[in-house]
Design a protein around this motif. Structure first.
Motif, PDB file in Angstrom:
ATOM      1  N   LEU A  98       0.828  -1.206   0.000  1.00 45.38           N
ATOM      2  CA  LEU A  98       0.000   0.000   0.000  1.00 45.38           C
ATOM      3  C   LEU A  98       0.866   1.261   0.000  1.00 45.38           C
ATOM      4  N   TYR A 273      -4.615  -1.262  -5.978  1.00 46.21           N
ATOM      5  CA  TYR A 273      -4.416   0.139  -5.577  1.00 46.21           C
ATOM      6  C   TYR A 273      -4.322   1.044  -6.802  1.00 46.21           C
ATOM      7  N   PHE A 278      -7.205   2.726  -2.288  1.00 47.57           N
ATOM      8  CA  PHE A 278      -7.115   1.903  -1.071  1.00 47.57           C
ATOM      9  C   PHE A 278      -8.110   0.754  -1.076  1.00 47.57           C
TER      10      PHE A 278
END
Length: 381
Positions: A98, A273, A278
């Motif tokens: 992430l 992503y 997210f």
């Protein structure tokens, strides 16, 4: 009789948190690390339980290392242990991906990271080569038939660049027939395992998150082998069919997965992503890993119950040998793509030499040194 474990669930979870955070190299390195740490050194898991777990992970669709982690958590602590080890093993790499995904979008590419990845990638090949060698010699020892089946699986994986399920099954069948020949005329001599294949529900909707959920659930439920095997499937759907990513973005996603710790399949989070932020990363990761979780815990009780039968045990041994061969072949595939010039080859060979000379040398120190070398080579170039 069920033996009491010599370790607590907290200790097991702590181990998989550490492996998920520091375990570089994808399936070959992670599978080898679990064997070395949990079977050889700590002796928390028996050789038989490890073999059963590796065989089940190889037979079922989904990411190899994550499924093995889930099964090892199940061995002594059931569904709770399987759930906690599976989640904690994947979580660190998910969070790292992430962060890298945010940086990738924010700075429009990974030029600096690619220089770091160059050095790390070469070192990782050396690390997984050493780990695979240890796993191979301990698994097969002096078994001539085992070496033949291992060689066939390794060559097939290296040539086709994918793990062949039919060859894994054939290896198990050959090993079973050669080691414990069945009495075909005896009533009830054969046994059959009931396949578990839960149907995924595809809900018709135009939402990009539902499209991601359906696509990545298919990837988790129907693609066999390690993270290496899922890459062609992802490429076809993400780049060719849906056009969600460019070819360069997809290659960067695979690179990120290879140099971050934990399972290679975590590349799905990076892809998610880039497509939908997210929540796209969360949906892609959950949809990919949920099927592999179910495919592990549902057959696990039956696998453990029947695993001690001589015929089943021989079949599992044959599958395990083929699985190790596929891991060795995967090392060759990775090396072909990563060791593209003399400096990369030298970094890889130096890594092998250091690990051979200094048995207790932390792998993280090697990876850190390789990252620095990658940056220096970029500056020199």
């Amino acid at each position: 009789m069920k033996t009491s474990p010599s370790y607590s669930l907290r200790e097991l979870v702590r181990y998989f948190l550490r492996l998920g955070t520091l375990g570089f190299g994808g399936p070959p390195a992670l599978v080898s690390a679990m064997y070395q740490d949990l079977v050889v050194e700590r002796q928390w898991i028996t050789e038989a339980d490890y073999r059963e777990g590796l065989a089940l992970a190889q037979l079922a669709p989904g990411p190899l290392a994550a499924q093995l982690a889930i099964y090892l958590g199940y061995v002594h602590y059931g569904v709770l242990g399987a759930t906690l080890t599976g989640v904690i093993f994947v979580l660190p790499s998910f969070l790292m991906v992430l962060i890298v995904g945010w940086a990738y979008v924010r700075f429009e590419g990974l030029p600096l990271m690619q220089a770091i990845f160059y050095g790390i990638g070469a070192a990782v090949i050396g690390i997984i080569a050493v780990g695979t060698y240890k796993l191979t010699t301990r698994t097969i020892a002096r078994d001539r038939l085992g070496w033949v089946l291992f060689g066939l699986s390794a060559v097939a994986t290296a040539v086709t660049e994918s793990e062949l399920l039919w060859l894994v099954l054939l290896s198990g069948a050959i090993y079973w027939l050669m080691k414990t020949p069945p009495q075909f005329l005896r009533p009830g001599a054969g046994s059959s395992l009931t396949p578990f294949l839960p149907q995924l529900l595809a809900l018709p909707t135009d939402s990009i998150l539902w499209k991601l959920a359906f696509f990545f659930a298919k990837a988790g439920a129907f693609v066999f082998g390690s993270g290496l095997a899922i890459v062609p499937f992802l490429y076809g759907g993400v780049v060719k069919e849906n056009g969600w990513l460019t070819e360069q973005q997809f290659l960067d996603a695979v690179a990120v997965a290879m140099i971050t710790p934990g399972p290679v399949v975590i590349t799905v989070a990076f892809i998610g992503y880039l497509i939908a932020g997210f929540w796209g990363a969360c949906v892609a990761a959950l949809a990919t890993f949920l099927p592999c979780y179910l495919f592990t815990i549902l057959p696990a009780p039956y696998f453990k119950r029947w695993g001690k039968h001589p015929g089943i045990k021989a079949f599992v041994d044959g599958v395990t040998i083929a699985a190790v061969g596929a891991i060795a072949g995967a090392v060759v595939v990775l090396a072909r793509r990563q060791l593209i010039d003399a400096p990369a080859i030298l970094i890889c060979l130096s890594t092998v030499g250091l690990l051979y000379r200094f048995k207790k040398l932390p792998e993280l120190s090697i990876i850190g040194g390789a990252a620095v070398i990658g940056l220096l080579l970029q500056q020199a170039g």
